[in-house]
Design a protein around this motif. Structure first.
Motif, short mmCIF file in Angstrom:
data_model
loop_
_atom_site.label_atom_id
_atom_site.label_comp_id
_atom_site.label_asym_id
_atom_site.label_seq_id
_atom_site.Cartn_x
_atom_site.Cartn_y
_atom_site.Cartn_z
N SER A 77 0.82 -1.21 0.00
CA SER A 77 0.00 0.00 0.00
C SER A 77 0.85 1.26 0.00
CB SER A 77 -0.92 0.03 1.22
OG SER A 77 -1.62 1.26 1.26
N PRO A 78 0.73 2.09 -1.04
CA PRO A 78 1.41 3.38 -1.04
C PRO A 78 0.91 4.30 0.07
CG PRO A 78 0.67 2.82 -3.25
CD PRO A 78 0.04 1.83 -2.31
N PHE A 110 -1.27 2.16 -7.77
CA PHE A 110 -2.20 1.32 -7.03
C PHE A 110 -2.62 0.17 -7.95
CE2 PHE A 110 -2.39 5.13 -4.57
CZ PHE A 110 -2.63 4.69 -3.28
N GLN A 111 -3.03 -0.91 -7.34
CA GLN A 111 -3.44 -2.08 -8.12
C GLN A 111 -4.53 -1.71 -9.12
OE1 GLN A 111 -3.89 -5.35 -5.52
NE2 GLN A 111 -4.64 -6.73 -7.06
N ASP A 112 -5.54 -0.99 -8.68
CA ASP A 112 -6.57 -0.41 -9.54
C ASP A 112 -7.39 0.56 -8.70
OD1 ASP A 112 -8.67 -1.89 -8.22
OD2 ASP A 112 -8.43 -3.55 -9.61
N ASP A 113 -8.46 1.07 -9.27
CA ASP A 113 -9.26 2.09 -8.58
C ASP A 113 -9.96 1.59 -7.33
OD1 ASP A 113 -8.55 3.99 -10.42
OD2 ASP A 113 -10.36 3.76 -11.63
N PHE A 114 -10.08 0.29 -7.17
CA PHE A 114 -10.77 -0.27 -6.02
C PHE A 114 -9.85 -0.44 -4.81
CE2 PHE A 114 -13.31 -1.76 -9.61
CZ PHE A 114 -14.54 -1.25 -9.24
N LYS A 156 -13.92 13.88 -2.74
CA LYS A 156 -13.40 12.83 -3.62
C LYS A 156 -12.05 13.25 -4.21
CE LYS A 156 -17.78 10.80 -5.10
NZ LYS A 156 -18.69 10.60 -6.25
N GLN A 157 -11.97 14.50 -4.62
CA GLN A 157 -10.71 15.00 -5.17
C GLN A 157 -9.60 15.01 -4.11
OE1 GLN A 157 -11.45 18.77 -7.09
NE2 GLN A 157 -12.80 17.85 -8.62
N THR A 158 -9.96 15.34 -2.88
CA THR A 158 -8.99 15.33 -1.79
C THR A 158 -8.45 13.91 -1.59
OG1 THR A 158 -10.05 17.21 -0.72
CG2 THR A 158 -8.63 15.83 0.67
N TRP A 159 -9.34 12.94 -1.61
CA TRP A 159 -8.94 11.53 -1.46
C TRP A 159 -8.03 11.11 -2.61
CZ3 TRP A 159 -8.18 7.64 1.61
CH2 TRP A 159 -8.13 6.34 1.11
N ASN A 160 -8.40 11.43 -3.83
CA ASN A 160 -7.58 11.05 -4.99
C ASN A 160 -6.21 11.72 -4.93
OD1 ASN A 160 -9.45 9.30 -6.13
ND2 ASN A 160 -10.44 10.93 -7.29
N LYS A 163 -3.98 9.92 -2.44
CA LYS A 163 -3.42 8.69 -2.98
C LYS A 163 -2.29 8.98 -3.98
CE LYS A 163 -6.30 5.51 -4.27
NZ LYS A 163 -7.46 4.82 -4.86
N ILE A 164 -2.52 9.93 -4.86
CA ILE A 164 -1.50 10.30 -5.85
C ILE A 164 -0.25 10.83 -5.16
CG2 ILE A 164 -0.97 11.98 -7.68
CD1 ILE A 164 -3.99 11.67 -8.51
#
Length: 181
Positions: A77-78, A110-114, A156-160, A163-164
């Motif tokens: 996990s990043p 990440f592995q994918d969006d999920f 949602k943008q804050t979460w993305n 992760k980035i």
């Protein structure tokens, strides 16, 4: 005692060819059997594994059973800071022990969006931003309960971005520390 990277470096240098180390980053294991070495991260650090949106950790996947045809393997996990610290130490070990001309990173994603729901990463996010992104996915944070659509989109943008930024931070740290001639 054969060291394939050292051999490639020696041969490359004698032929005037640059040698770059190709390193897998967040993918940890992709075989259909567990690593034999009990000191492997797979066995020692289950809390470092990636977790999907439904709360299932890669540490709990039975790799002896065939997964979906798109399954690539067990991922780290990043969003868990200990993962990036560990990976950074591995990369610096390669840099310090080998006269390489560059590094190439594969599976730096990440592995994918999920994925991205490692509990440690979620806790850090919650402490920093004051909300649990999973509440959006579960419909707890929704317009149905009085939240503005623009606020939900912002969350949602804050979460993305979180992760980035966790993936990018590894690259920034490596870039800051090294320079290849």
């Amino acid at each position: 005692n054969f060291d394939p990277l050292e051999y490639a470096i020696q041969l490359g240098n004698s032929l005037g060819i640059e040698i770059h180390a190709w390193l897998n980053v967040y993918i940890l294991w992709s075989s259909s059997f567990e690593p034999d070495n009990k000191k492997h991260i797979y066995h020692l650090q289950p809390d470092w594994m990636e977790v999907n949106i439904h709360g299932k950790s890669d540490a709990n996947i039975d790799i002896n059973i065939q997964q979906s045809k798109n399954w690539e393997g067990i991922f780290l996990s990043p969003n868990n800071p200990k993962v990036n610290n560990y990976l950074e130490s591995v990369f610096f070990e390669v840099i310090e022990n080998y006269n390489i001309d560059g590094l190439h990173f594969d599976y730096i994603r990440f592995q994918d969006d999920f994925y991205g729901y490692n509990q440690i990463g979620k806790d850090i996010f919650y402490n920093k931003y004051g909300f649990n992104h999973s509440d959006i996915e579960r419909g707890i944070i929704s317009t149905e309960y009085g939240w503005k659509a623009s606020k939900i989109e912002s969350m949602k943008q804050t979460w993305n971005k979180y992760k980035i930024d966790n993936v990018n931070s590894l690259i920034y740290q490596i870039q800051k520390e090294i320079k290849f001639s």
